[in-house]
Design a protein around this motif. Structure first.
Motif, PDB file in Angstrom:
ATOM      1  N   ARG A  65       0.805  -1.175   0.108  1.00 49.37           N
ATOM      2  CA  ARG A  65       0.001   0.104   0.040  1.00 49.37           C
ATOM      3  C   ARG A  65       0.870   1.246   0.126  1.00 49.37           C
ATOM      4  NH1 ARG A  65      -3.316  -2.610   3.989  1.00 49.37           N
ATOM      5  NH2 ARG A  65      -2.430  -1.547   5.486  1.00 49.37           N
ATOM      6  N   ALA A  66       1.882   1.188   0.746  1.00 50.12           N
ATOM      7  CA  ALA A  66       2.846   2.514   0.960  1.00 50.12           C
ATOM      8  C   ALA A  66       3.428   2.526  -0.398  1.00 50.12           C
ATOM      9  CB  ALA A  66       3.819   2.311   2.153  1.00 50.12           C
ATOM     10  N   GLN A  67       3.932   1.453  -1.056  1.00 48.60           N
ATOM     11  CA  GLN A  67       4.627   1.650  -2.383  1.00 48.60           C
ATOM     12  C   GLN A  67       3.656   2.143  -3.341  1.00 48.60           C
ATOM     13  OE1 GLN A  67       6.344  -1.256  -5.847  1.00 48.60           O
ATOM     14  NE2 GLN A  67       7.003  -1.878  -3.642  1.00 48.60           N
ATOM     15  N   LEU A  68       2.412   1.798  -3.472  1.00 50.14           N
ATOM     16  CA  LEU A  68       1.572   2.244  -4.219  1.00 50.14           C
ATOM     17  C   LEU A  68       1.422   3.714  -4.399  1.00 50.14           C
ATOM     18  CD1 LEU A  68      -1.032  -0.744  -4.549  1.00 50.14           C
ATOM     19  CD2 LEU A  68       0.493  -0.053  -6.154  1.00 50.14           C
ATOM     20  N   ARG A  69       1.324   4.178  -3.092  1.00 50.22           N
ATOM     21  CA  ARG A  69       1.155   5.585  -2.933  1.00 50.22           C
ATOM     22  C   ARG A  69       2.294   6.266  -3.391  1.00 50.22           C
ATOM     23  NH1 ARG A  69      -0.677   3.947   2.208  1.00 50.22           N
ATOM     24  NH2 ARG A  69       1.305   4.209   3.315  1.00 50.22           N
ATOM     25  N   GLN A  70       3.396   5.590  -3.457  1.00 46.73           N
ATOM     26  CA  GLN A  70       4.774   6.360  -3.913  1.00 46.73           C
ATOM     27  C   GLN A  70       5.422   5.619  -5.233  1.00 46.73           C
ATOM     28  OE1 GLN A  70       7.050   5.811  -0.222  1.00 46.73           O
ATOM     29  NE2 GLN A  70       6.460   7.898   0.648  1.00 46.73           N
ATOM     30  N   SER A  71       4.651   5.298  -5.854  1.00 43.04           N
ATOM     31  CA  SER A  71       4.875   4.298  -7.064  1.00 43.04           C
ATOM     32  C   SER A  71       5.890   5.018  -8.064  1.00 43.04           C
ATOM     33  CB  SER A  71       3.587   3.999  -7.793  1.00 43.04           C
ATOM     34  OG  SER A  71       2.951   5.013  -8.291  1.00 43.04           O
ATOM     35  N   SER A  72       6.152   6.105  -8.035  1.00 46.23           N
ATOM     36  CA  SER A  72       6.988   6.813  -9.195  1.00 46.23           C
ATOM     37  C   SER A  72       8.374   6.852  -8.664  1.00 46.23           C
ATOM     38  CB  SER A  72       6.649   8.158  -9.290  1.00 46.23           C
ATOM     39  OG  SER A  72       6.320   9.113  -8.461  1.00 46.23           O
ATOM     40  N   LEU A  73       8.703   6.589  -7.264  1.00 38.21           N
ATOM     41  CA  LEU A  73       9.818   6.609  -6.733  1.00 38.21           C
ATOM     42  C   LEU A  73      11.078   5.941  -7.404  1.00 38.21           C
ATOM     43  CD1 LEU A  73       9.067   7.960  -3.052  1.00 38.21           C
ATOM     44  CD2 LEU A  73       9.112   9.080  -5.013  1.00 38.21           C
ATOM     45  N   PRO A  74      12.168   6.188  -7.496  1.00 39.09           N
ATOM     46  CA  PRO A  74      13.260   5.274  -7.697  1.00 39.09           C
ATOM     47  C   PRO A  74      13.234   3.897  -6.856  1.00 39.09           C
ATOM     48  CG  PRO A  74      14.070   7.514  -7.676  1.00 39.09           C
ATOM     49  CD  PRO A  74      12.750   7.510  -7.186  1.00 39.09           C
ATOM     50  N   ALA A  75      13.533   2.881  -7.544  1.00 33.77           N
ATOM     51  CA  ALA A  75      13.666   1.699  -6.571  1.00 33.77           C
ATOM     52  C   ALA A  75      14.784   1.519  -5.583  1.00 33.77           C
ATOM     53  CB  ALA A  75      13.727   0.503  -7.636  1.00 33.77           C
ATOM     54  N   HIS A  76      15.679   2.093  -5.820  1.00 36.49           N
ATOM     55  CA  HIS A  76      16.816   1.825  -4.592  1.00 36.49           C
ATOM     56  C   HIS A  76      16.579   2.954  -4.012  1.00 36.49           C
ATOM     57  CE1 HIS A  76      18.810  -1.106  -7.132  1.00 36.49           C
ATOM     58  NE2 HIS A  76      18.928  -0.420  -8.234  1.00 36.49           N
ATOM     59  N   LEU A  77      15.867   4.054  -3.960  1.00 34.40           N
ATOM     60  CA  LEU A  77      15.915   5.234  -2.874  1.00 34.40           C
ATOM     61  C   LEU A  77      15.039   4.932  -1.864  1.00 34.40           C
ATOM     62  CD1 LEU A  77      16.852   8.042  -2.474  1.00 34.40           C
ATOM     63  CD2 LEU A  77      14.990   8.792  -3.740  1.00 34.40           C
ATOM     64  N   ASP A  78      15.620   4.977  -0.479  1.00 38.97           N
ATOM     65  CA  ASP A  78      14.846   4.989   0.710  1.00 38.97           C
ATOM     66  C   ASP A  78      13.742   6.092   0.391  1.00 38.97           C
ATOM     67  OD1 ASP A  78      13.486   4.700   3.128  1.00 38.97           O
ATOM     68  OD2 ASP A  78      15.358   4.768   4.130  1.00 38.97           O
ATOM     69  N   PRO A  79      12.252   5.740   0.337  1.00 39.63           N
ATOM     70  CA  PRO A  79      11.159   7.056   0.423  1.00 39.63           C
ATOM     71  C   PRO A  79      11.465   7.927   1.563  1.00 39.63           C
ATOM     72  CG  PRO A  79      10.453   4.729   0.669  1.00 39.63           C
ATOM     73  CD  PRO A  79      11.743   4.534   0.593  1.00 39.63           C
ATOM     74  N   THR A  80      11.891   7.571   2.795  1.00 42.92           N
ATOM     75  CA  THR A  80      11.963   8.197   3.845  1.00 42.92           C
ATOM     76  C   THR A  80      12.935   9.727   3.605  1.00 42.92           C
ATOM     77  OG1 THR A  80      13.760   6.998   4.946  1.00 42.92           O
ATOM     78  CG2 THR A  80      11.487   6.489   5.521  1.00 42.92           C
ATOM     79  N   ARG A  81      13.849   9.412   2.658  1.00 41.07           N
ATOM     80  CA  ARG A  81      14.862  10.461   2.273  1.00 41.07           C
ATOM     81  C   ARG A  81      14.019  11.725   2.035  1.00 41.07           C
ATOM     82  NH1 ARG A  81      18.297  11.861   3.828  1.00 41.07           N
ATOM     83  NH2 ARG A  81      19.761  12.482   2.357  1.00 41.07           N
ATOM     84  N   LEU A  82      12.897  11.613   1.244  1.00 37.61           N
ATOM     85  CA  LEU A  82      12.270  12.402   0.635  1.00 37.61           C
ATOM     86  C   LEU A  82      11.084  13.333   1.662  1.00 37.61           C
ATOM     87  CD1 LEU A  82      11.087  10.623  -2.676  1.00 37.61           C
ATOM     88  CD2 LEU A  82      12.943  12.256  -2.337  1.00 37.61           C
ATOM     89  N   GLN A  83      11.022  12.737   2.660  1.00 35.67           N
ATOM     90  CA  GLN A  83       9.977  13.283   3.683  1.00 35.67           C
ATOM     91  C   GLN A  83      10.115  14.533   4.244  1.00 35.67           C
ATOM     92  OE1 GLN A  83       9.207  10.265   6.582  1.00 35.67           O
ATOM     93  NE2 GLN A  83       8.240   8.847   5.177  1.00 35.67           N
ATOM     94  N   THR A  84      11.299  14.823   4.464  1.00 35.01           N
ATOM     95  CA  THR A  84      11.843  15.987   4.893  1.00 35.01           C
ATOM     96  C   THR A  84      12.278  17.253   3.631  1.00 35.01           C
ATOM     97  OG1 THR A  84      14.107  15.322   5.698  1.00 35.01           O
ATOM     98  CG2 THR A  84      12.326  15.292   7.027  1.00 35.01           C
ATOM     99  N   LEU A  85      12.103  16.786   2.525  1.00 29.44           N
ATOM    100  CA  LEU A  85      12.651  17.818   1.477  1.00 29.44           C
ATOM    101  C   LEU A  85      11.808  19.144   1.816  1.00 29.44           C
ATOM    102  CD1 LEU A  85      12.673  15.693  -1.645  1.00 29.44           C
ATOM    103  CD2 LEU A  85      14.549  17.401  -0.895  1.00 29.44           C
ATOM    104  N   PRO A  86      12.529  20.339   1.818  1.00 26.62           N
ATOM    105  CA  PRO A  86      11.760  21.552   2.143  1.00 26.62           C
ATOM    106  C   PRO A  86      11.233  22.196   0.661  1.00 26.62           C
ATOM    107  CG  PRO A  86      14.098  22.003   2.011  1.00 26.62           C
ATOM    108  CD  PRO A  86      13.970  20.320   1.936  1.00 26.62           C
ATOM    109  N   GLU A  87      10.243  23.153   0.965  1.00 31.13           N
ATOM    110  CA  GLU A  87       9.837  23.740  -0.235  1.00 31.13           C
ATOM    111  C   GLU A  87      10.332  25.090  -0.216  1.00 31.13           C
ATOM    112  OE1 GLU A  87       5.716  23.879   0.056  1.00 31.13           O
ATOM    113  OE2 GLU A  87       5.402  21.773  -0.740  1.00 31.13           O
ATOM    114  N   ARG A  88      11.800  25.186  -0.336  1.00 30.06           N
ATOM    115  CA  ARG A  88      12.746  26.204  -0.306  1.00 30.06           C
ATOM    116  C   ARG A  88      13.690  26.277  -1.349  1.00 30.06           C
ATOM    117  NH1 ARG A  88      13.390  29.298   4.120  1.00 30.06           N
ATOM    118  NH2 ARG A  88      15.492  29.598   3.726  1.00 30.06           N
ATOM    119  N   PRO A  89      14.453  27.328  -1.775  1.00 29.91           N
ATOM    120  CA  PRO A  89      15.120  27.345  -2.677  1.00 29.91           C
ATOM    121  C   PRO A  89      16.657  26.700  -2.191  1.00 29.91           C
ATOM    122  CG  PRO A  89      14.602  29.662  -2.463  1.00 29.91           C
ATOM    123  CD  PRO A  89      14.123  28.647  -1.283  1.00 29.91           C
ATOM    124  N   GLY A  90      17.423  26.010  -3.290  1.00 26.56           N
ATOM    125  CA  GLY A  90      18.487  25.111  -2.653  1.00 26.56           C
ATOM    126  C   GLY A  90      19.009  24.433  -4.026  1.00 26.56           C
TER     127      GLY A  90
END
Length: 463
Positions: A178-203
């Motif tokens: 179920r979690a994967q289906l919600r994040q189906s477009s993410l790269p296979a080797h990338l831990d999805p938790t790495r994206l959780q804290t991505l800021p909506e700021r310049p960088g």
């Protein structure tokens, strides 16, 4: 998952580019409660030669697919057979990308839920390093399959799936799916938790591959939106697909605004040389047109003379002498300037361009040389390299949305680094280092100073 159909699918192809390569074999197994209830298998004529190294891997050669149906001929039948059931594949974005593009060529819009066994393996056994299908079959002692043929690989995935169902709690596997289906477009080797804290700021963000190899450096005014956008269209873009398949980790560095992001991106790309960055990686020797006041024509100068701390009249910054000559040639043709007088062609007397009516005649006395020089200088103004307006180093203050200010230290268009406070000890080391002139940094700063000067506070620094 036990009472709804899942289609275990595998494709063999002529290559890895989802928009250009073609499918040569397909196998799809419809499974309910662990049992195969239907199968669809076919060799497919890709209507192009199969590369020799692909033939060696799959065992499928041109003779085997000669006379087989094309994908277009099978498209309607396969589309109906799949009937919208969720598909299961290993490194699923590869297979799904090929399917979507092949269906699109046949005039069909294919979309369904996708479950990736490679992603599941990484979540079920994060301590393991290798998650390719060969490694998983060997690790779990799952027997011998006809590897690198579509049906053999599909059956191998089903065996792996059945193994997981016996080894793990059903609720755990269901939750991961179920979690994967919600994040189906993410790269296979990338831990999805790495994206959780991505800021909506310049960088600036950095993508890493296996063994922390740097793959790509990018920038954005909204890091979260830009990073996620890389994974939304990989089935339509070969470059994004290749990048996505290689990503194992990412990092990001926040900046005050767009200027800081652009400066840091250009700097990091030249320092780290990521394999997927092309334009900003180039550090070839620069050349420019130099035109002293007492000369009738410009001359090319290279890095050894491109000292922007001197008051030189320079036109254009080019990565090759050929590019510089082409640019001057285009201007000469546009303004009926003489290529012979400008030194672009050799000869004496009436030039060939004048015979064609493309030259006003400076070569044969129809136009005074001084008048020609004045016209040429005026035409070249659009290429003029801006002189550094300050005697030395300057701090450009950029203010973030939260009011925090960051200072970018620049010397004669050379970016030295950024600081939050000008009284920091690091300022001394920045202002004493010698940086090489970089054309990309020059263009970035020029755009901001010409178009958005109100966004920057300028503070000259004492030597």
């Amino acid at each position: 998952m036990n009472d709804r159909p899942l289609v275990f699918i595998d494709l063999e192809t002529t290559g890895t580019r989802t928009t250009r390569d073609r499918i040569t074999e397909i196998a799809a197994l419809r499974v309910i409660d662990g049992q195969i209830i239907e199968r669809f298998t076919a060799l497919i004529d890709p209507q192009t030669d199969i590369p020799r190294h692909i033939q060696q891997i799959t065992g499928i050669d041109d003779a085997m697919v000669n006379g087989a149906p094309t994908f277009e001929a099978l498209a309607n039948e396969l589309f109906a057979w799949l009937s919208g059931d969720a598909i299961v594949a290993h490194n699923a974005r590869f297979d799904y990308g090929f399917l979507r593009n092949e269906f699109k060529r046949a005039g069909l819009d294919y979309s369904t839920s996708v479950i990736c066994t490679l992603k599941l393996s990484r979540r079920l056994a994060p301590q393991q390093r290798h998650h390719n299908l060969d490694a998983l079959l060997k690790r779990h002692d799952l027997g011998d399959f006809d590897r690198h043929r579509a049906e053999g690989d599909a059956r191998a995935m089903l065996a792996l799936w059945q193994y997981w169902q016996h080894q793990h709690e059903g609720e755990q596997l269901e939750a991961l799916v179920r979690a994967q289906l919600r994040q189906s477009s993410l790269p296979a080797h990338l831990d999805p938790t790495r994206l959780q804290t991505l800021p909506e700021r310049p960088g600036v963000y950095l993508f890493y591959g296996e063994n922390r190899a740097i793959l790509y450096v990018g920038k954005s005014v909204n890091l979260r939106s830009r990073v996620l956008s890389h994974f939304n269209s990989d089935h339509r873009n070969d470059r994004e697909m290749r990048l996505s398949q290689q990503i194992h980790d990412l990092e990001w560095r926040e900046t005050a605004g767009d200027l800081g992001a652009q400066l840091l991106e250009a700097q990091l790309i030249k320092e780290l040389m990521p394999v997927h960055n092309r334009q900003l990686r180039r550090q070839s020797r620069l050349v420019s047109w130099h035109w002293p006041e007492d000369e009738l024509a410009p001359s090319l100068v290279d890095d050894d003379s491109l000292d922007l701390s001197r008051e030189l009249t320079l036109y254009g910054l080019f990565r090759a002498r050929k590019d510089a000559r082409n640019a001057l040639g285009q201007i000469a043709e546009e303004y009926q300037l003489c290529p012979q007088v400008l030194g672009l062609t050799s000869g004496k007397g009436r030039c060939f361009a004048q015979q064609l009516g493309h030259c006003a005649g400076a070569c044969c006395g129809k136009e005074p040389l001084e008048a020609h020089a004045n016209r040429a200088r005026e035409a070249l103004e659009r290429l003029r390299v801006q002189q550094w307006a300050w005697p030395g180093r300057v701090a450009f203050g950029e203010t973030a949305q939260d009011g925090k200010q960051v200072w970018h230290i620049v010397d004669h268009w050379c970016y030295l680094g950024s600081l939050e406070h000008l009284d920091e000890p690091e300022l001394a080391s920045l202002t004493t280092q010698k940086a090489r002139f970089d054309v990309d940094t020059y263009k970035i700063l020029n755009r901001f100073l010409n178009n958005q000067p109100e966004q920057l506070e300028v503070r000259p620094l004492l030597a």
